[in-house]
Design an enzyme around this catalytic site. Sequence first.
Site, PDB file in Angstrom:
ATOM      1  N   THR A   1       1.019  -0.716  -0.005  1.00  0.00           N
ATOM      2  CA  THR A   1      -0.289   0.351   0.030  1.00  0.00           C
ATOM      3  C   THR A   1       0.454   1.525   0.554  1.00  0.00           C
ATOM      4  OG1 THR A   1       0.192  -0.138   2.290  1.00  0.00           O
ATOM      5  CG2 THR A   1      -1.892  -1.226   1.550  1.00  0.00           C
TER       6      THR A   1
ATOM      7  N   GLU B   1      -6.409  -3.508  -0.575  1.00  0.00           N
ATOM      8  CA  GLU B   1      -6.624  -4.945   0.445  1.00  0.00           C
ATOM      9  C   GLU B   1      -7.448  -5.466   0.009  1.00  0.00           C
ATOM     10  OE1 GLU B   1      -5.452  -1.542   1.129  1.00  0.00           O
ATOM     11  OE2 GLU B   1      -4.304  -1.806   3.580  1.00  0.00           O
TER      12      GLU B   1
ATOM     13  N   TRP C   1     -19.824  15.724  10.903  1.00  0.00           N
ATOM     14  CA  TRP C   1     -18.313  15.669  10.350  1.00  0.00           C
ATOM     15  C   TRP C   1     -19.158  16.082   8.899  1.00  0.00           C
ATOM     16  CZ3 TRP C   1     -17.210   9.376  10.732  1.00  0.00           C
ATOM     17  CH2 TRP C   1     -16.205   9.746  11.652  1.00  0.00           C
TER      18      TRP C   1
ATOM     19  N   LYS D   1     -13.923  17.346  10.714  1.00  0.00           N
ATOM     20  CA  LYS D   1     -14.286  17.514  12.483  1.00  0.00           C
ATOM     21  C   LYS D   1     -15.427  18.954  13.167  1.00  0.00           C
ATOM     22  CE  LYS D   1     -13.030  13.281  13.642  1.00  0.00           C
ATOM     23  NZ  LYS D   1     -11.612  12.871  12.524  1.00  0.00           N
TER      24      LYS D   1
HETATM   25  P1  AMP Z   1      -5.114   2.128  -2.562  1.00  0.00           P
HETATM   26  O1  AMP Z   1      -5.366   1.266  -2.108  1.00  0.00           O
HETATM   27  O2  AMP Z   1      -4.083   3.116  -2.865  1.00  0.00           O
HETATM   28  O3  AMP Z   1      -6.537   1.449  -3.945  1.00  0.00           O
HETATM   29  O4  AMP Z   1      -6.547   3.141  -2.108  1.00  0.00           O
HETATM   30  C1  AMP Z   1      -7.507   2.933  -1.447  1.00  0.00           C
HETATM   31  C2  AMP Z   1      -8.463   3.484  -0.834  1.00  0.00           C
HETATM   32  O5  AMP Z   1      -8.829   5.067  -2.184  1.00  0.00           O
HETATM   33  C3  AMP Z   1      -9.901   3.784  -0.790  1.00  0.00           C
HETATM   34  O6  AMP Z   1      -9.990   2.825   0.447  1.00  0.00           O
HETATM   35  C4  AMP Z   1     -11.022   4.881  -0.492  1.00  0.00           C
HETATM   36  O7  AMP Z   1     -10.448   6.441   0.760  1.00  0.00           O
HETATM   37  C5  AMP Z   1      -9.712   5.236  -2.212  1.00  0.00           C
HETATM   38  N1  AMP Z   1     -10.644   4.928  -3.575  1.00  0.00           N
HETATM   39  C6  AMP Z   1     -11.060   4.641  -4.267  1.00  0.00           C
HETATM   40  N2  AMP Z   1     -11.740   4.148  -4.561  1.00  0.00           N
HETATM   41  C7  AMP Z   1     -12.483   5.067  -4.644  1.00  0.00           C
HETATM   42  C8  AMP Z   1     -13.665   5.841  -4.869  1.00  0.00           C
HETATM   43  N3  AMP Z   1     -14.308   5.945  -6.231  1.00  0.00           N
HETATM   44  N4  AMP Z   1     -14.649   6.709  -4.291  1.00  0.00           N
HETATM   45  C9  AMP Z   1     -13.629   7.584  -3.127  1.00  0.00           C
HETATM   46  N5  AMP Z   1     -12.559   6.961  -2.840  1.00  0.00           N
HETATM   47  C10 AMP Z   1     -11.615   6.122  -3.327  1.00  0.00           C
END
Ligand code: AMP
Length: 543
Positions: free
Chosen positions: A185, A331, A446, A441
Amino acid sequence: MKGLMMDRPLLISSIAEHAARFHGSREIVSVTVDDPRHRTNWRNVVSRSRKLANALDRLGLERGDRVATLAWNDHRHLELYYSVSGAGYVCHTINPRLFADQLVFIINHAQDRWLFTDPLFLPLVEKLHPALETLEGIVVLTDDAHLPETSLPNVRSYESLIGDEPDTYEWPDLDERSASALCYTSGTTGDPKGVLYDHRSTILHAYAGVAPDVLGLSSQDVVLPVVPLFHVNAWGIPYSAGITGAKLVLPGPKMADGEVLCSLFNDEAVTIALGVPTVWLALLQHTEKTGKRIETLKRTIIGGAAVPRSMIEAFRDKHGVEVRQGWGMTEMSPIGAVNTLKAGLEHLDDDAQLDLATKAGRGVYGCELRIVDDEGTELPWDGEAFGALQVRGPWVCSDYFRLDGTAGTHTDDGWFTTGDVATIDPEGYVAITDRTKDVIKSGGEWISSIELENVIMGHPAVAEAAVIGVPHPKWTERPLLVVVLGEGKSADKAELLKYYDGRVADWWLPNDVVFVDELPHTATGKVKKLELRKQFADFKLPA
Ligand code: AMP
């Protein structure tokens, strides 16, 4: 009583052989460092994967050993995908845009034995090399003629490595739960964490990806993943495309180049593309400037960050392209939710359909979803209550690599806490309101930074925007809007704030606006909210 069905393992090598046999002549087009428009097909890619598998065995690797890649999207990287996993090793795709110390951490933590790198990244590897503890050799993804001079020891070209190997290979009959790939990640806080996929999870996820309401792939499609092969396995595209025999167009190092992307789309008759919102901003800006159209594209799957309504409208109205929003995480392999219109919702008017399309999507079969409050009590799916979004399913990680349950991300009853805050409506559509740590916040309530960003992205002068919480003496935090204006566009604070009138609750209105030339982005192209928060930590909001 047990059923009487065959027990055949779900293995990545079986996708390779299927693609070669049934879709052998289907093209795979790449931009590589040594060829701006390289053409091959599934048969050749799989044949070369077998050659590479022979070569990997000869390197003396053992089952489960990690082989790293530092590479853009091209046919050689695709060969590595099938070869490394298929032969029983673990394909560790690394994001080259990470900081040097993160790269060193990741390579050492993964205990990578060999690294396959694009020539472009050799200077980077030279810099990192003294700190790499387990690396035995480096293969450069090119031929001998294009192999750059380097001070690194034990380096050879990819083409010389596989050149003399036979193109026959007996793929091992692995346990389908064997590890197949590893992806860290991006880790905005703390060290990056490794997600270790297995053959079974990968195949189940790839099957799900093919479905009409998910990515919707067929052999007729021409797919261009702008999402890198190092960002959660390019959302499963290498595998889903192999299952269906779709043509692949791989843009190499030209992922963020609007002009190259536009010509690849039109020359290669691309029908489906995938990427994070920021790359599409670049493409839309290019088409607006040049008056070009994206001609054959049916849909673009956008995820990784919230998709602004204005982007959905621009694709639809200017290019006739459907934007399909998706939500997921490293994940989760990554697909968790995808946004298509459900039967029974066709009556919604245009505006309501657009509102719906700005949501992250609805649950995909194979990934269960729930939202919970601080006590872990499940919240209703009423589109109002928001809480921590949790998931479980056969392609969701059960732990992180070599962390042995210490990450604190899994609940006692077997769910993974995503770190996202969301609402779920009665139809099952998920709206991500924030990352837990980005929520603003204000006075105990929120405010969704994502919603404030989505609204202002609709203003014609705004190219990109981020909303962050900054300290406030009375309300704890209040929203600050950070804006990048489009080229040659102008707007002042008052005008931007006025744009929120009637679009969000009054008390959500940002307390101030700052104009910047650009926003900081993470290695996967998302806005770095953490860095912005640090940058504006001492910002004084007007009284
Ligand atoms: P990654 O593991 O780098 O792909 O990041 C995952 C994170 O990207 C998720 O936990 C979200 O916070 C964000 N994310 C992915 N898709 C979306 C979406 N369609 N809208 C808002 N946030 C998203």
